[in-house]
Enzyme design. Structure first.
Site, PDB file in Angstrom:
ATOM      1  N   GLU A  36       6.604  56.011 -10.010  1.00  0.00           N
ATOM      2  CA  GLU A  36       7.291  57.010  -9.591  1.00  0.00           C
ATOM      3  C   GLU A  36       8.189  57.104  -8.859  1.00  0.00           C
ATOM      4  O   GLU A  36       8.010  56.529  -7.459  1.00  0.00           O
ATOM      5  CB  GLU A  36       6.174  58.385  -9.468  1.00  0.00           C
ATOM      6  CG  GLU A  36       6.542  59.371  -9.189  1.00  0.00           C
ATOM      7  CD  GLU A  36       5.530  60.448  -8.680  1.00  0.00           C
ATOM      8  OE1 GLU A  36       4.423  60.560  -9.031  1.00  0.00           O
ATOM      9  OE2 GLU A  36       5.712  61.238  -7.744  1.00  0.00           O
TER      10      GLU A  36
ATOM     11  N   GLU B  11      -1.027  57.964  -5.409  1.00  0.00           N
ATOM     12  CA  GLU B  11      -0.774  57.988  -4.001  1.00  0.00           C
ATOM     13  C   GLU B  11      -2.128  57.997  -2.823  1.00  0.00           C
ATOM     14  O   GLU B  11      -2.068  58.823  -2.088  1.00  0.00           O
ATOM     15  CB  GLU B  11       0.360  59.263  -3.644  1.00  0.00           C
ATOM     16  CG  GLU B  11       1.624  59.101  -4.359  1.00  0.00           C
ATOM     17  CD  GLU B  11       2.519  60.077  -4.167  1.00  0.00           C
ATOM     18  OE1 GLU B  11       2.241  60.906  -3.556  1.00  0.00           O
ATOM     19  OE2 GLU B  11       3.473  59.846  -4.878  1.00  0.00           O
TER      20      GLU B  11
END
Length: 523
Positions: A316, A199
């Site tokens: 994810e 991220e």
């Protein structure tokens, strides 16, 4: 199995499956075009994650991670082992927010290998942590025993400085990763893929790296992997960036990593925060589910427009961020969202879908304390066993609260249809039409089959007592529970005459395997 059983199932199976509720019955049809497949997933499409969060990780006053971290998870738990082995194999992605604060212990002298410690003044609320080699050895022993395919997320912030505005300076220091990967190879541990960062793409979460710098770091990883794995014929996948989809950023990254990256990963938490009291309403809203497919379509278009040969994965996805919501993201109702995500993502050539998490938080496939499977575990296992890689064009005529997806059956003849009913008041009698795409010779055989028709297999999933917030799921009316020895239950279908419509009860999920169907797309 004779005519009497088929007749009895025709008369009574709907009653048993629906719990006696036959209100608001409607007739609808689903069209499956079997001329050719519209997309293809990996054979091992289902994936789940293991994270680094320690017990002190809390959200909205609730601490839901317990001992589910890579550093403290009980690897000797029998249910855990059996749950992973049931997939034969399951892809497991090791990573998460704290992966970009992990140091890997090496054989050379270095500072003590200390675990994460909570510190709200630090990035992500925790200090740096360390993965001991002894723990890495134990993890690999478990992965080897369970047959898992391992994707390891590397620390992409090492060597970088995070500025007050969350941007970063400097370049990736790969020396610790190189030592760790070399140790892994020297021990003969099998790694399916090495992923760089978590991220940090686009605006990032807590920190961000521009596309050009990230591409340069990925090329370094690619070269490092090829050097270390020189004498190994099948090399691991190079995977990045493991962040939220940003069209411009991803376009730049793809342009600059041609030949250096195999998989483009993105994350999904499209339902909003776990604290949202209206989370169930969002899950049951067809428009929310429809909009959830936009990211798959957009990334698919970006990849197709690029000359990069990389493929898309969901690296994810927990639906609701900050660890999900107890009684929702670990309950039956979440299978509506989860299976719909699997269906939509597969339509756009997503090769693998990693669920956050295998265990940990309020969105684990397994209960964090007992390791007992939550409903989504069984949904994932049925998908894994029944839905093959080839995706078929599927159109449901009628209410948008019925979601329909079809694939060529997995490792067997025929087609598997998935039907999801997010309407709590309507039973849908569904007829299946193959849009004139049945192969002629096979069509002739069906017409001359015995007068009662061939049999199909149905797997009906419903919530215990009709409570969609239950953590117990019923298969064809019977609870799915592990036995005292920790074995995952067998999942047997009911046989139904193919001349009968598929009955989809309110708030239910049905997998339908039709082994007698022969389509050009599935040959």
């Amino acid at each position: 199995m004779g005519f009497l059983w088929v007749l009895m199932c025709t008369l009574y199976c709907g009653f048993v499956i629906n719990g006696g509720v036959k209100a608001n019955n409607v007739e609808m049809s689903v069209e499956i075009n079997g001329t050719s497949s519209i997309a293809e997933t990996d054979e091992e499409f289902i994936c789940a994650t293991l994270d680094w969060w320690p017990p002190e990780k809390c959200d909205y006053g609730t601490c839901s991670w317990g001992y589910a971290s890579l550093l403290n998870l009980d690897l000797k738990n029998t249910i855990f082992l059996n749950a992973v082995k049931a997939f034969s194999p399951l892809k497991i992605r090791l990573g998460g927010t704290l992966q970009d604060k992990v140091t890997y212990q090496t054989n050379s002298k270095q500072l003590p290998c200390t675990p994460f410690s909570q510190n709200i003044s630090e990035l992500f609320g925790f200090t740096q942590g360390c993965l001991p080699l002894a723990r890495w050895d134990k993890l690999n022993s478990f992965f080897n025993h369970s047959g898992a395919l391992v994707i390891f997320g590397l620390n992409a912030l090492r060597g970088r400085s995070v500025l007050p505005n969350s941007t970063t300076t400097g370049s990736w220091d790969s020396t610790n990763a190189e030592s760790f990967i070399s140790y892994t190879v020297s021990k003969g541990y099998s790694i399916y893929g090495w992923e760089l960062g978590n991220e940090l793409s686009g605006n990032g979460i807590g920190a961000s790296i521009d596309a050009g710098s990230y591409a340069s770091d990925t090329i370094v990883l690619h070269n490092l992997i090829h050097d270390i794995y020189t004498n190994i014929s099948i090399k691991p996948q190079i995977i990045a960036p493991g962040g939220f989809f940003d069209p411009g950023w991803f376009q730049q990254f793809l342009t600059k990593t041609i030949g250096s990256v195999n998989v483009i990963t993105h994350h999904i938490y499209n339902l909003g925060p776990g604290k949202d009291e209206h989370l169930i309403d969002r899950i049951l809203n067809p428009s929310v589910l429809d909009n959830g497919g936009d990211v798959f379509r957009n990334l698919h278009n970006v990849i197709r427009a690029s000359t990069n040969s990389a493929v898309a994965w969901v690296g994810e996805s927990g639906g609701a961020y900050n660890s999900g919501r107890n009684g929702v993201t670990n309950a039956f109702v979440f299978s509506f969202w989860y299976l719909d995500q699997l269906g939509q993502s597969s339509m756009y050539d997503t090769k693998t879908y990693c669920r956050q998490s295998l265990i940990g938080g309020n969105y684990g496939l397994l209960n964090t304390t007992t390791f007992v499977p939550n409903p989504d575990y069984y949904s994932a296992l049925l998908w894994h066993r029944l839905m093959g890689p080839r995706v078929l064009s599927t159109n449901f005529t009628g209410n948008r609260t019925i979601r329909a997806y079809a694939h060529c059956a997995k490792r067997s003849k025929g087609v598997t249809l998935l039907l999801i009913n997010i309407d709590g008041n309507t039973t849908v009698e569904t007829k299946v039409d193959f849009h004139g795409t049945l192969m002629q010779a096979h069509k002739h055989r069906l017409l001359h089959h015995h007068r009662h028709g061939p049999l199909r297999e149905e797997y009906h999933l419903t919530a215990l007592d009709g409570n969609i917030q239950s953590q117990t799921v019923l298969l064809n009316g019977k609870p799915l529970t592990v036995d005292p020895s920790g074995l995952i239950p067998e999942m047997e279908p009911v046989a139904v005459n193919s001349t009968e419509p598929v009955t989809v009860a309110p708030y239910s999920i049905v997998f339908v395997r039709m082994p007698y169907i022969n389509l050009p797309a599935c040959n």
